[in-house]
Motif scaffolding. Structure first.
Motif, short mmCIF file in Angstrom:
data_model
loop_
_atom_site.label_atom_id
_atom_site.label_comp_id
_atom_site.label_asym_id
_atom_site.label_seq_id
_atom_site.Cartn_x
_atom_site.Cartn_y
_atom_site.Cartn_z
N ALA B 79 0.89 -1.17 0.00
CA ALA B 79 0.00 0.00 0.00
C ALA B 79 0.92 1.22 0.00
CB ALA B 79 -0.87 -0.01 1.25
N LEU B 80 0.95 1.92 -1.12
CA LEU B 80 1.95 2.98 -1.27
C LEU B 80 1.31 4.36 -1.32
CD1 LEU B 80 4.23 1.30 -3.93
CD2 LEU B 80 4.57 1.39 -1.46
N ARG B 81 2.04 5.31 -0.77
CA ARG B 81 1.57 6.70 -0.87
C ARG B 81 1.93 7.28 -2.23
NH1 ARG B 81 3.97 8.23 4.91
NH2 ARG B 81 3.88 6.03 5.36
N PHE B 107 5.32 -16.97 4.67
CA PHE B 107 5.54 -15.83 3.79
C PHE B 107 6.72 -16.16 2.88
CE2 PHE B 107 3.58 -12.78 7.01
CZ PHE B 107 2.45 -12.57 6.23
N SER B 121 -1.42 -16.24 13.41
CA SER B 121 -1.77 -14.89 13.90
C SER B 121 -0.97 -13.79 13.18
CB SER B 121 -1.56 -14.79 15.41
OG SER B 121 -0.23 -15.09 15.74
N ILE B 122 0.06 -14.18 12.43
CA ILE B 122 0.82 -13.16 11.69
C ILE B 122 -0.07 -12.45 10.66
CG2 ILE B 122 1.65 -14.66 9.80
CD1 ILE B 122 3.97 -12.20 11.51
N ALA B 124 -3.11 -11.49 11.20
CA ALA B 124 -3.77 -10.39 11.93
C ALA B 124 -2.79 -9.22 12.07
CB ALA B 124 -4.23 -10.86 13.30
N ILE B 125 -1.51 -9.53 12.29
CA ILE B 125 -0.50 -8.47 12.41
C ILE B 125 -0.38 -7.72 11.08
CG2 ILE B 125 1.97 -8.00 12.75
CD1 ILE B 125 2.00 -10.26 14.84
N MET B 126 -0.35 -8.46 9.98
CA MET B 126 -0.24 -7.80 8.67
C MET B 126 -1.44 -6.89 8.40
SD MET B 126 2.67 -8.63 7.61
CE MET B 126 2.66 -7.91 5.98
N LYS B 128 -3.16 -5.34 10.68
CA LYS B 128 -3.05 -4.15 11.52
C LYS B 128 -1.99 -3.18 10.99
CE LYS B 128 -5.01 -6.02 15.73
NZ LYS B 128 -6.20 -5.16 15.67
N LEU B 129 -0.95 -3.74 10.40
CA LEU B 129 0.11 -2.86 9.88
C LEU B 129 -0.37 -2.04 8.68
CD1 LEU B 129 3.25 -5.21 10.07
CD2 LEU B 129 2.67 -3.31 11.58
N GLN B 130 -1.29 -2.62 7.92
CA GLN B 130 -1.87 -1.95 6.75
C GLN B 130 -0.83 -1.49 5.73
OE1 GLN B 130 -4.97 0.99 7.49
NE2 GLN B 130 -5.16 0.22 9.56
N SER B 131 0.32 -2.15 5.70
CA SER B 131 1.34 -1.76 4.74
C SER B 131 1.27 -2.61 3.47
CB SER B 131 2.73 -1.86 5.37
OG SER B 131 2.89 -3.11 5.99
N TYR B 132 0.70 -3.81 3.58
CA TYR B 132 0.50 -4.68 2.41
C TYR B 132 -0.95 -5.16 2.40
CZ TYR B 132 5.40 -4.75 1.19
OH TYR B 132 6.65 -4.36 0.79
N LYS B 133 -1.51 -5.21 1.21
CA LYS B 133 -2.90 -5.66 1.08
C LYS B 133 -2.95 -6.85 0.13
CE LYS B 133 -4.86 -1.40 2.37
NZ LYS B 133 -5.61 -1.39 3.55
#
Lengths: 217, 247
Positions: B79-81, B107, B121-122, B124-126, B128-133
């Motif tokens: 997810a990039l700006r 992964f 549970s990793i 769920a961590i990903m 929450k980080l919202q950096s990769y979709k």
């Protein structure tokens, strides 16, 4: 989710705290030597900045890795009234190349710490963990053998317990009740709320040391 | 009294030799898997008919049909700006859940030779980080078969929310061993038998196995689920490359 409180204690009183904890918990302490790496998302990654912690347990014969994400604290009038912080927290064990994976994904090392001390894990109304440790910083990247204390003479005490949205009030009650027993030696509060050392610590520690924890505090 | 076969008799009977190899290698007591994908002949595509024929082929070599099996592969995108910087981030970042390890998640960044095993549970961590979709999710799904000491999983590769078949895969697991060097010999014997069975049907293609260089991923000779995850990602890379050429 987890419930958490923190406090600090002078290193000279840690032995007394250990005696007290030993008496209260009825279990043996575990040695703690945890390398903690805090990673932050690179400037372009994610619509919002994100942070993840990688914990390497150096006490194990073969170091084990855990990925930990600490989320936002519970808010609202109810949350303000309780003395324990309730926050989201997710953990996952991971294989040893987890740091390489997060670097490849675009995360950068923000800081790293080495926590050295001991921990007690026990059940007292809730599954409670007490960690007492000195927090050390590395002068060179990943050089855990050359770590130096961030605050010489002061150790950090952290009390945590896993919780869910259904049972957190019981967990908070169990933790608050437990923390009262430690009050003569240290004051525990929500992370970020610094309360310093307590004035009664020296007397309480002397009492504990003189009779090995037999005194009722 | 049972007569003992002469050495020459054993050597001349390939089935007996294979069985003896299995018995010896059973001593290792662990697992090995090999993942293959269907390579259609030029001008042909995969379809349900081929999958049915392959399944019948397994039954023709005395394969006993077992339960359903399903693995999930998720392709993540950053997810990039600033979208123009997409080249700085991995484009082949896969997350894999395997049916034999329901509490684990894998992964893989294949081009960087990274495979990581974590608790489930990793995921769920990903989130929450919202950096990769999740960009796409694919399922490997089908049936399990037992053929002697081998377990076969034959199934189709389908995207979620679609029945459009992207490929056919076959996973062959030899249960009693894990040292890949020794297993290679046993597997070769099995594939000789398999090849003979499949050649009778004149199918428009064949199963292909691309063995990744596991050492490059930091994996040892002792087989693990991380090896399987690497093989799945390799198959996906191959299927996507074929798809890209077609398009």
């Amino acid at each position: 989710m987890e419930c958490v409180v923190q406090g600090i204690i002078e290193t000279q009183h840690v032995e007394a705290l250990e005696i007290l904890l030993q008496g209260l918990c009825g279990v043996h302490k575990e040695r703690l030597r945890m390398h903690e790496l805090c990673l932050k998302s690179g400037p372009n990654l994610g619509h919002v900045p994100s942070e993840v912690r990688l914990l390497c347990d150096l006490e194990q014969p073969e170091p084990t890795w855990t990925v930990k994400h600490v989320g936002g604290a519970m808010r609202g009038a109810g949350a303000d009234q309780i003395s324990v912080l309730v926050r989201t927290m997710v953990e996952s064990k991971a294989s040893k190349n987890v740091l390489r994976l997060f670097y490849a994904l675009g995360y950068k090392l923000d800081h790293e710490l080495l926590r050295v001390g001991f921990a007690f894990h026990f059940k007292r109304g809730a599954r409670i963990t007490v960690r007492v440790s000195s927090v050390n910083k590395m002068l060179k990247l990943h050089a855990t053998d050359e770590a130096v204390p961030v605050t010489p003479g002061i150790q950090m005490v952290e009390v945590t317990s896993p919780a869910t949205s259904e049972n957190y009030s019981e967990v908070v009650a169990a933790m608050s009740s437990f923390c009262e027993y430690l009050a003569p030696l240290l004051h525990l509060s929500k992370p970020g709320v610094s309360t310093g050392v307590v004035p009664t610590a020296a007397a309480a520690a002397a009492s504990l040391m003189s009779d090995g924890g037999g005194t009722t505090l | 009294m049972v007569s003992r076969p002469e050495t020459s008799e054993i050597e001349s009977d390939p089935v007996l030799v294979t069985c003896l190899n299995f018995q010896i290698l059973k001593l290792f007591g662990v697992i090995l898997q090999r993942v293959l994908h269907w390579q259609p002949n030029a001008g042909t595509t995969v379809n349900t008919q081929i999958l049915n024929e392959v399944s019948q082929c397994v039954e023709s070599i005395n394969g006993v049909k077992g339960g359903r099996w399903k693995a999930t592969l998720t392709l993540y995108k950053p997810a990039l700006r600033e979208q123009s910087l997409v080249g700085e981030f991995p484009r082949d970042f896969w997350g894999i859940s395997l049916p034999e390890q329901p509490n684990k998640y894998y992964f893989i960044i294949r081009t960087q030779r990274i495979v990581m095993e974590a608790d489930s549970s990793i995921q769920a961590i990903m989130e929450k980080l919202q950096s990769y979709k999740s960009r796409a999710a694919l399922y490997f799904e089908g049936f399990q078969y037992q053929v002697g000491d081998f377990q076969l999983r034959v199934g189709k590769v389908v995207p979620n929310h679609s029945e459009n078949m992207r490929g056919i895969i076959m996973e062959v697991e030899y249960l009693p061993l894990s040292s890949m060097e020794k297993a290679r010999l046993v597997m070769e014997d099995f594939f000789d038998i398999w090849q003979e069975a499949v050649s009778k049907r004149s199918l428009p293609g064949h199963f292909m196995h691309i063995e990744p260089n596991f050492a490059e991923f930091g994996l040892s000779d002792h087989y693990s689920s991380q090896h399987t995850a690497v093989q799945y990602a390799t198959v996906m890379a191959q299927l996507m490359a074929v798809q890209a050429v077609r398009n």
